[in-house]
Design an enzyme around this catalytic site. Structure first.
Site, PDB file in Angstrom:
ATOM      1  N   HIS A 194       0.816  -1.205   0.000  1.00 59.78           N
ATOM      2  CA  HIS A 194       0.000   0.000   0.000  1.00 59.78           C
ATOM      3  C   HIS A 194       0.855   1.262   0.000  1.00 59.78           C
ATOM      4  O   HIS A 194       0.432   2.308   0.499  1.00 59.78           O
ATOM      5  CB  HIS A 194      -0.939   0.004   1.210  1.00 59.78           C
ATOM      6  CG  HIS A 194      -1.845  -1.177   1.260  1.00 59.78           C
ATOM      7  ND1 HIS A 194      -2.319  -1.722   2.436  1.00 59.78           N
ATOM      8  CD2 HIS A 194      -2.361  -1.947   0.266  1.00 59.78           C
ATOM      9  CE1 HIS A 194      -3.084  -2.768   2.169  1.00 59.78           C
ATOM     10  NE2 HIS A 194      -3.121  -2.928   0.860  1.00 59.78           N
TER      11      HIS A 194
ATOM     12  N   GLU B 114      -3.697 -13.310  -4.352  1.00 68.13           N
ATOM     13  CA  GLU B 114      -2.690 -12.253  -4.437  1.00 68.13           C
ATOM     14  C   GLU B 114      -1.478 -12.537  -3.546  1.00 68.13           C
ATOM     15  O   GLU B 114      -1.270 -11.879  -2.526  1.00 68.13           O
ATOM     16  CB  GLU B 114      -3.296 -10.893  -4.097  1.00 68.13           C
ATOM     17  CG  GLU B 114      -4.110 -10.822  -2.817  1.00 68.13           C
ATOM     18  CD  GLU B 114      -4.641  -9.417  -2.555  1.00 68.13           C
ATOM     19  OE1 GLU B 114      -3.854  -8.451  -2.662  1.00 68.13           O
ATOM     20  OE2 GLU B 114      -5.836  -9.285  -2.253  1.00 68.13           O
TER      21      GLU B 114
ATOM     22  N   GLU C 192      -3.311  -6.082  -9.745  1.00 67.73           N
ATOM     23  CA  GLU C 192      -1.964  -5.837  -9.233  1.00 67.73           C
ATOM     24  C   GLU C 192      -1.002  -6.761  -9.970  1.00 67.73           C
ATOM     25  O   GLU C 192      -1.273  -7.949 -10.125  1.00 67.73           O
ATOM     26  CB  GLU C 192      -1.919  -6.073  -7.721  1.00 67.73           C
ATOM     27  CG  GLU C 192      -2.889  -5.162  -6.970  1.00 67.73           C
ATOM     28  CD  GLU C 192      -3.046  -5.522  -5.501  1.00 67.73           C
ATOM     29  OE1 GLU C 192      -2.205  -6.295  -4.984  1.00 67.73           O
ATOM     30  OE2 GLU C 192      -4.005  -5.047  -4.875  1.00 67.73           O
TER      31      GLU C 192
END
Length: 402
Positions: A231, A357, A261
């Site tokens: 982040h 992820e 992503e």
């Protein structure tokens, strides 16, 4: 001053809602089942995600309080006078506005809708101590009951309408990803890449959802050492050939978050970087195979751990392997009961939507330094799972040469 505590502002006409009237009726009916099970007279929601889920109103607090009050017959949003008629135009249900003329008019507005509930459902995971104290003072003798977990369980199972919107979100995230690649280049700053991606996504949201409010779509594009955190914000750092890169595209549609992503490299990747990247891609491939109905979140995490462990990289893993999708954002919402972590017992069922992820981080100064992360969105079906992310991943496609 002797001015009104509350008012009704019906300015303009209601806008087309994100979903059908039948969809909101279904959600509210399901909520009332939870209320009956908990013997709750009234549900008082204060979080962005639950207010949006049950009424289609997405509030901007800016230091003010908002609510959705659900009784056995009515659904009413409570909004601040500063927003005028916008909450009424957006709410599936009624709306009451509180003014700033007297302190605590927010609580008086709630009391107008539900004067004396015996048992009041509130969100213990969102209610501050100050707000809890105020509610107790305005509703003496009322028992506060947590409703947040029951609502979260309902939100984890997506309707067909929700899945259609999420599919569009995944498609639009891919558009943002391709815009990132187009903008990449030697000496190009991170923020320029992020700006191009975000603009492309916003334009496509506006085209696809002409009645939607266009807010909160964003891109994190990281390079070099800035890839170490999932982040990390965008900076002015300029890309150099050989840099590890991370694109993170987040289109927001009426409170619904989707994401893309990817790990990339500019021009070339060293052998050490390729080795780390290929391990993470191996984990990602296996994770995509493991998402299916009947699988437990913890079992998926434990099996993927064994791959990292075999390569000596388990300690470099930075977070869980995925999470639920729906109404959430980086500053609100989370269906924490549907995360792919070792401590989550939830069993995957059809119409859940989850990400895969995996991420590892190699510290600066070590061979292959940087953060590696891939991210796809999957819809769990009766027979398995459908991957709705189409942007390619891995060294064969994402070493970007210009």
């Amino acid at each position: 001053m002797n001015l009104e505590e509350t008012k009704i502002i019906r300015n303009g006409t209601p806008v087309p809602h994100t979903f059908s009237e039948a969809e909101y009726a279904r959600r509210q009916a399901q909520l009332r089942i939870v209320m009956r099970e908990l013997d709750i007279d009234v549900a008082l929601f204060t979080s962005i995600h639950n207010i949006n889920y049950y009424s289609d109103f997405l509030y901007c607090s800016f230091g003010r309080s908002y609510a959705l009050v659900v009784t056995r017959d009515d659904v009413v949003s409570v909004s601040a006078n500063i927003d005028a008629g916008q909450p009424w135009r957006r709410t599936v249900g009624g709306n009451i506005v509180y003014t700033d003329w007297q302190r605590d008019n927010y609580y008086r507005a709630i009391k107008q809708i539900a004067p004396s509930p015996k048992r009041l459902g509130v969100e213990f995971d969102h209610l501050s101590l100050d707000r809890k104290s105020k509610i107790e003072s305005f509703f003496p003798g009322t028992t506060l009951v947590d409703i947040s977990q029951g609502c979260m369980s309902q939100r984890m199972i997506k309707s067909d309408e929700e899945i259609t919107l999420i599919r569009h979100g995944a498609r639009i995230a891919d558009i943002g990803g391709f815009a990132c690649v187009e903008a990449m280049g030697q000496n190009v700053p991170e923020y320029e890449v992020a700006l191009q991606s975000t603009q492309a996504m916003v334009r496509e949201i506006a085209r696809t959802f002409p009645s939607a409010e266009l807010m909160d779509t964003w891109t994190w594009f990281q390079s070099g050492i800035n890839t170490d955190g999932a982040h990390n914000p965008v900076t002015s750092r300029r890309m150099q050939n050989g840099d590890i890169l991370s694109l993170n595209c987040f289109p927001m549609i009426s409170g619904y978050y989707t994401a893309l992503e990817r790990t990339l490299f500019l021009d070339h990747a060293s052998d050490a970087h390729l080795k780390m990247w290929e391990v993470n891609v191996e984990v990602h491939h296996r994770g995509l195979e493991l998402i299916r109905p009947g699988a437990r979140c913890k079992d998926i995490a434990l099996e993927l751990n064994t791959i990292y462990e075999r390569h000596g990289l388990l300690a470099n893993r930075t977070f869980g392997y995925g999470h639920s999708f729906g109404i959430l954002c980086h500053y609100y919402g989370r269906e924490a009961g549907l995360e792919l972590r070792e401590d989550i017992e939830t069993v995957l069922t059809p119409n859940m939507v989850v990400s895969m992820e995996p991420m590892i981080m190699i510290p600066e100064g070590q061979p292959g330094a940087g953060g590696y992360r891939e991210h796809d969105i999957l819809v769990v079906t009766e027979a398995g799972a459908e991957n709705i992310t189409k942007f390619p991943f891995g060294p064969e496609r994402n070493i970007i040469r210009k």
